[in-house]
Structures are given as C-alpha cells and as structure tokens.
Design a protein around this motif. Structure first.
Motif, PDB file in Angstrom:
ATOM      1  N   GLU A  12      83.629 117.761 -45.049  1.00  0.00           N
ATOM      2  CA  GLU A  12      84.229 117.353 -43.794  1.00  0.00           C
ATOM      3  C   GLU A  12      85.444 118.227 -43.512  1.00  0.00           C
ATOM      4  O   GLU A  12      85.960 118.906 -44.393  1.00  0.00           O
ATOM      5  CB  GLU A  12      84.658 115.876 -43.858  1.00  0.00           C
ATOM      6  CG  GLU A  12      83.507 114.930 -44.150  1.00  0.00           C
ATOM      7  CD  GLU A  12      84.001 113.497 -44.300  1.00  0.00           C
ATOM      8  OE1 GLU A  12      85.131 113.219 -43.890  1.00  0.00           O
ATOM      9  OE2 GLU A  12      83.227 112.673 -44.828  1.00  0.00           O
ATOM     10  N   ARG A  13      85.906 118.200 -42.293  1.00  0.00           N
ATOM     11  CA  ARG A  13      87.099 118.973 -41.971  1.00  0.00           C
ATOM     12  C   ARG A  13      88.327 118.389 -42.657  1.00  0.00           C
ATOM     13  O   ARG A  13      88.445 117.166 -42.781  1.00  0.00           O
ATOM     14  CB  ARG A  13      87.313 118.984 -40.457  1.00  0.00           C
ATOM     15  CG  ARG A  13      86.463 120.041 -39.763  1.00  0.00           C
ATOM     16  CD  ARG A  13      86.891 120.227 -38.327  1.00  0.00           C
ATOM     17  NE  ARG A  13      86.428 119.138 -37.485  1.00  0.00           N
ATOM     18  CZ  ARG A  13      86.751 119.019 -36.204  1.00  0.00           C
ATOM     19  NH1 ARG A  13      87.547 119.887 -35.643  1.00  0.00           N
ATOM     20  NH2 ARG A  13      86.285 118.020 -35.490  1.00  0.00           N
ATOM     21  N   PRO A  14      89.258 119.225 -43.081  1.00  0.00           N
ATOM     22  CA  PRO A  14      90.478 118.722 -43.726  1.00  0.00           C
ATOM     23  C   PRO A  14      91.265 117.822 -42.779  1.00  0.00           C
ATOM     24  O   PRO A  14      91.104 117.871 -41.568  1.00  0.00           O
ATOM     25  CB  PRO A  14      91.262 120.009 -44.043  1.00  0.00           C
ATOM     26  CG  PRO A  14      90.234 121.094 -44.051  1.00  0.00           C
ATOM     27  CD  PRO A  14      89.204 120.685 -43.043  1.00  0.00           C
ATOM     28  N   ALA A  15      92.149 117.022 -43.372  1.00  0.00           N
ATOM     29  CA  ALA A  15      92.977 116.120 -42.584  1.00  0.00           C
ATOM     30  C   ALA A  15      93.878 116.917 -41.645  1.00  0.00           C
ATOM     31  O   ALA A  15      94.328 118.012 -41.968  1.00  0.00           O
ATOM     32  CB  ALA A  15      93.832 115.260 -43.506  1.00  0.00           C
ATOM     33  N   VAL A  16      94.126 116.361 -40.472  1.00  0.00           N
ATOM     34  CA  VAL A  16      95.024 117.016 -39.518  1.00  0.00           C
ATOM     35  C   VAL A  16      96.361 116.289 -39.461  1.00  0.00           C
ATOM     36  O   VAL A  16      97.282 116.725 -38.796  1.00  0.00           O
ATOM     37  CB  VAL A  16      94.394 117.064 -38.101  1.00  0.00           C
ATOM     38  CG1 VAL A  16      93.185 117.966 -38.108  1.00  0.00           C
ATOM     39  CG2 VAL A  16      94.016 115.677 -37.616  1.00  0.00           C
ATOM     40  N   ALA A  17      96.448 115.156 -40.144  1.00  0.00           N
ATOM     41  CA  ALA A  17      97.710 114.412 -40.174  1.00  0.00           C
ATOM     42  C   ALA A  17      97.779 113.700 -41.519  1.00  0.00           C
ATOM     43  O   ALA A  17      97.335 114.219 -42.518  1.00  0.00           O
ATOM     44  CB  ALA A  17      97.758 113.429 -39.015  1.00  0.00           C
ATOM     45  N   GLY A  18      98.302 112.496 -41.523  1.00  0.00           N
ATOM     46  CA  GLY A  18      98.321 111.715 -42.751  1.00  0.00           C
ATOM     47  C   GLY A  18      99.669 111.742 -43.438  1.00  0.00           C
ATOM     48  O   GLY A  18     100.674 112.182 -42.873  1.00  0.00           O
ATOM     49  N   PRO A  19      99.714 111.281 -44.696  1.00  0.00           N
ATOM     50  CA  PRO A  19     100.972 111.156 -45.429  1.00  0.00           C
ATOM     51  C   PRO A  19     101.701 112.484 -45.581  1.00  0.00           C
ATOM     52  O   PRO A  19     101.078 113.540 -45.680  1.00  0.00           O
ATOM     53  CB  PRO A  19     100.518 110.620 -46.799  1.00  0.00           C
ATOM     54  CG  PRO A  19      99.187 109.999 -46.543  1.00  0.00           C
ATOM     55  CD  PRO A  19      98.560 110.807 -45.462  1.00  0.00           C
ATOM     56  N   SER A  20     103.025 112.402 -45.636  1.00  0.00           N
ATOM     57  CA  SER A  20     103.848 113.609 -45.766  1.00  0.00           C
ATOM     58  C   SER A  20     104.821 113.453 -46.931  1.00  0.00           C
ATOM     59  O   SER A  20     105.086 112.340 -47.397  1.00  0.00           O
ATOM     60  CB  SER A  20     104.641 113.850 -44.482  1.00  0.00           C
ATOM     61  OG  SER A  20     105.609 112.824 -44.308  1.00  0.00           O
ATOM     62  N   MET A  21     105.363 114.590 -47.361  1.00  0.00           N
ATOM     63  CA  MET A  21     106.356 114.551 -48.431  1.00  0.00           C
ATOM     64  C   MET A  21     107.628 113.846 -47.964  1.00  0.00           C
ATOM     65  O   MET A  21     108.311 113.192 -48.762  1.00  0.00           O
ATOM     66  CB  MET A  21     106.680 115.967 -48.903  1.00  0.00           C
ATOM     67  CG  MET A  21     107.523 116.013 -50.165  1.00  0.00           C
ATOM     68  SD  MET A  21     106.667 115.326 -51.616  1.00  0.00           S
ATOM     69  CE  MET A  21     105.653 116.734 -52.082  1.00  0.00           C
ATOM     70  N   GLU A  22     107.937 113.964 -46.659  1.00  0.00           N
ATOM     71  CA  GLU A  22     109.113 113.266 -46.132  1.00  0.00           C
ATOM     72  C   GLU A  22     108.986 111.756 -46.324  1.00  0.00           C
ATOM     73  O   GLU A  22     109.969 111.075 -46.630  1.00  0.00           O
ATOM     74  CB  GLU A  22     109.311 113.590 -44.645  1.00  0.00           C
ATOM     75  CG  GLU A  22     109.963 114.936 -44.385  1.00  0.00           C
ATOM     76  CD  GLU A  22     109.023 116.114 -44.601  1.00  0.00           C
ATOM     77  OE1 GLU A  22     109.518 117.249 -44.722  1.00  0.00           O
ATOM     78  OE2 GLU A  22     107.797 115.898 -44.655  1.00  0.00           O
ATOM     79  N   ALA A  23     107.759 111.225 -46.172  1.00  0.00           N
ATOM     80  CA  ALA A  23     107.542 109.791 -46.385  1.00  0.00           C
ATOM     81  C   ALA A  23     107.710 109.428 -47.853  1.00  0.00           C
ATOM     82  O   ALA A  23     108.201 108.344 -48.187  1.00  0.00           O
ATOM     83  CB  ALA A  23     106.142 109.397 -45.904  1.00  0.00           C
ATOM     84  N   VAL A  24     107.329 110.332 -48.749  1.00  0.00           N
ATOM     85  CA  VAL A  24     107.461 110.078 -50.190  1.00  0.00           C
ATOM     86  C   VAL A  24     108.927 109.944 -50.583  1.00  0.00           C
ATOM     87  O   VAL A  24     109.297 109.052 -51.352  1.00  0.00           O
ATOM     88  CB  VAL A  24     106.785 111.208 -51.001  1.00  0.00           C
ATOM     89  CG1 VAL A  24     107.116 111.072 -52.495  1.00  0.00           C
ATOM     90  CG2 VAL A  24     105.273 111.190 -50.795  1.00  0.00           C
TER      91      VAL A  24
END
Length: 458
Positions: free
Chosen positions: A37-49
């Motif tokens: 499938e195509r890779p994610a275009v959004a989702g969790p970020s290091m800033e959220a971590v």
C-alpha cells in the motif's frame, strides 16, 4: 516533591526541533517501498512523542512497571534525576533524528510450559522513550485493529478473549484450529514490520527510531550481537508492534469469514468440522509463510475439540453450552507453585507460610476465578489445606513432639498417640481425623489464608 516537579517541567521545555535531515528521511525508503500500500501521508509525529503530557504519563508508567536495569546499570529510581540533567539534549536528538538506542540486556526467565524464554531488557531511558512512542502510536492505531484481537489493548482482557471463544463454541463451532507461531517474537521480519509501520507513520525520524529499537543489538557476556530479526520481549513497544504485524493475519481471517480470537501470538479459529479445520490450518500456514515469513509450530498447533486444548490457561467442558474450566496444565503449574511456596524451611512458622502463600493465591484467584467449575476450586482449597497440614506435621518432626502438639490442640489422648506413632507418611496423615481436628479450616481462616473458591468472578 519539588525535584519531581522540576523534572516534569524540564520534560516539556526546549526549542522545537529542526526538520529531519536527509539521511533520516531516507532510512525507511526501502521498507515503505516494499509495502503493498502507499506509505502514510500523515499520522503520529515525533513532536507528539516529546509533548509534555505524553512524557509525564510515560515516566509514571515506567516507574509503576519498575523492572531491572539495562546494560548501562541505571535503575528506575535514578531515571528522574538523569532526565532532569540530560533531557534537553535527548529531546533535541529525538527531534533531529539522531537519537540512538542502546543494546538490550539478555535475560532468560522460565516459561510456564517449561524451558526458558529469552527477554531483551532495554535501558531505563530507552524504556521511557519506547513508552512515550508506544502511547502515541497506540492512540492512533488501536481503533483500526480487529475486534477479534484482545492482547495488549486498552480496555481489553484475556477474560474477554476466553468469553468470545466460548460463544463461538456454544454456537456450534465445536472444532478449534489452535495456532502456535514458532518463536514469533524472535522471528519477526524487520523489513515487513517496518513496511507496515511506514503505512501508518510518515515521520522519518519516528521510523528511524523504531527501527533503531529493533536493531539495537543484544548484549550477552559483555559482547553485543546484532539483531537482524525479531522484536525483543521486555520493552513497552514490542507488544504493540506484534499486534500491528498480526493484524495482517486478523484482516485475512476476517476476509475469509472465519470466527476467531487472537491474544498476542495465541490465535484460535473456530469451525464446525474436523475437515474444515484441517483445510483452514493448511491455508493459514501458507498465508503466514508467504505474507509474513512466519512459521506455524506444528508440534504445538492442532485441529481438535476445544475440550482437549487450552486457551490462555482455560479450557472448556464438552457439554452444550460449554463451561469455562481451568486447563489441566494450569492446575499442575498452580500446585507446583504452592509446593514451592510451602516447602519446609527452618524457622518459618505456619502463619508466615500462609501470609506468603496468600499473596499468590489472591492473584491466581483474580484470574482463574473466572472459571465456571467451582468444584475444582473447592478441591484445590482442600488440597492446599492438606498440603499445609503435611508441612506442619513434618515440622513437628518426631513422635513425642507430635503427640504433645496434638494434645495441646485438643485431640484426645488415644487418637493423638495412635496418630503420632503411625508409620504413614505426612501426606496420608494430613487427611487424618487427628490433624483435621488439630488444624481445622477455621484456624487457617484466622491466619488469613485466602480461599480461591470464594468471591468468584463468574
């Protein structure tokens, strides 16, 4: 308290990180490219971590979990002070994609079924960062997982999994395809797993960090060995990654219309006939090998009646509707543990033995009290009391002392003399009238002995 507050405040300070560097952006290109499938275009970020509230929650969880030190020797108690001094540097490394996890420390623990289970213990700092990553990923992923998946998920439990299995058996699906994956946690293919992660996570820094945890290596005997496959058991992130990997199996089983229950790598599919079960087993073996490069352990897997298999420590009675019962293997492990906790040791009183034993019994009852066969629990209560009477009889050692103890506890002279001079062994005599009189149920109750037959969950 002041130091704790300062640590928590420091977790949220520091400047925003720069954009990930080019090398970090390219780390997962091959894994994502291999994805169907195509890779994610959004989702969790290091800033959220590295967000302050997420870090506070992660630190609190690591403290609750406790655990031993990793390869650097740092303990959980030492972590807050370390973070207070070094967090700004660590945060910057996470945000620019340069943080490098340390190798895990190899330990082995006994498996319930025998043998040893290898664990990889990350450093306390890496456990903290893994926990912070896991919280962000789980919040984003969990809602997409299968309804049939129960392991390591918020608000879900082993009891719910067993109950779901019971409903399938009651509906006439009276044959189970019991699938055991061969060394699952040791055999997970990193490229396949990272391809699955890359479908859900676009942040290259986060992808690089997750792969770094997978490939950090294992220290054993002072030497670090590379880890080319597997997700080490012992870190907070491993269960979530295993659920992501096996969600592929879940979705395939759903597509095929199967009734199934999965708890971590323990998966049961329920069908109506032996022939259907054998066909399903063959299909699953082929799918796992081709799609996930995983093998089914044929020695531990089977197509059989649920009454002769175990699932999460439980089995089911043969009648309709089926009742939950404790699997024979779980009963055997229970007795072995009780024997270990009540073995005769110099100077330990009955009250001390009961106190230590009751801690275990309370936890065991909390889980296995879910069974629907109370007669088994009552029989185990009787067995425990008999075991304790046998231990006390051994501690009294010889005839004169035994006679005196029996008389002191209200046993008649003739019966006390006959029992004290008996050639029978402690186990036989533990069920005798004299010892039942001298060490009655009420005595064990007054000492605080937990009854596993009382306060059942269902």
């Amino acid at each position: 308290m002041r130091q704790k507050t300062q640590v928590e405040l420091n977790l949220g300070t520091g400047t925003r990180g720069e954009a990930p560097n080019t090398a970090a952006q390219e780390v997962e290109a091959s894994a994502a490219g291999a994805s169907l499938e195509r890779p994610a275009v959004a989702g969790p970020s290091m800033e959220a971590v590295v967000e302050r509230e997420n870090l506070k929650k992660a630190l609190a969880q690591v403290k609750r979990n406790k655990g031993t030190a990793g390869v650097d020797g740092m303990t959980v108690d030492e972590l807050p002070a370390y973070l207070k001094e070094h967090w700004l540097t660590i945060r910057a490394q996470l945000l620019d994609g340069t943080y490098k996890p340390q190798p895990v420390r190899r330990v082995e623990i006994p498996k319930a079924s025998g043998g040893l289970r290898p664990l990889g213990i990350p450093t306390v700092l890496d456990r903290f960062i893994q926990q912070a990553v896991m919280q962000v990923l789980q919040a984003d992923w969990d809602g997409t997982f299968s309804e049939a998946s129960f392991g390591f998920r918020p608000t879900r439990s082993a009891h719910q999994a067993v109950e779901r299995a019971q409903t399938y058996i009651a509906s006439g699906h009276a044959v189970v395809v019991d699938i055991d994956l061969e060394k699952f946690f040791d055999r997970v293919n990193h490229d396949i797993l990272m391809g699955l992660v890359a479908k859900r996570v676009a942040d290259k820094r986060l992808l690089k960090l997750i792969r770094g945890f997978l490939t950090a290596g294992v220290m054993e005997g002072g030497l670090v060995s590379p880890t080319e496959e597997g997700t080490p058991q012992g870190g907070p992130l491993s269960p979530l990654l295993s659920n992501l990997m096996l969600d592929v199996l879940d979705k395939e089983l759903e597509k095929r219309g199967h009734r199934f229950v999965r708890y971590a790598d323990d998966c049961n599919v329920y069908v109506r006939s032996q022939k259907a079960g054998e066909r399903v087993m063959a299909g699953i073996e082929k799918f796992l090998a081709k799609r996930l490069k995983l093998k089914v352990n044929k020695a531990k897997s089977a197509v059989a009646k649920p009454s002769v298999r175990k699932f999460l420590g439980f089995s089911f009675t043969w009648e309709q509707p089926p009742r939950r019962r404790i699997a024979p293997q779980a009963v055997a492990r229970f007795k072995a543990k009780v024997r270990e906790l009540t073995r005769r040791t110099g100077g330990r009183s009955l009250a001390q033995s009961v106190k230590e034993l009751s801690v275990y019994l309370k936890g065991w009852r909390g889980y296995f009290g879910f069974c629907q066969t109370p007669s088994v629990l009552r029989a185990l209560d009787e067995w425990i009391r008999r075991r304790l009477r046998a231990v006390v009889w051994k501690q009294w050692k010889r005839g004169p002392a035994r006679f005196a103890e029996l008389r002191r506890r209200g046993v008649g002279r003739v019966l006390a003399a006959k029992t004290a001079s008996s050639p029978r062994g402690p186990w036989r005599l533990a069920n005798s009238p004299a010892l039942n009189m001298a060490l009655p149920i009420a005595l064990f109750g007054s000492l605080g002995l937990v009854s596993i037959a009382a306060q059942r969950t269902a």
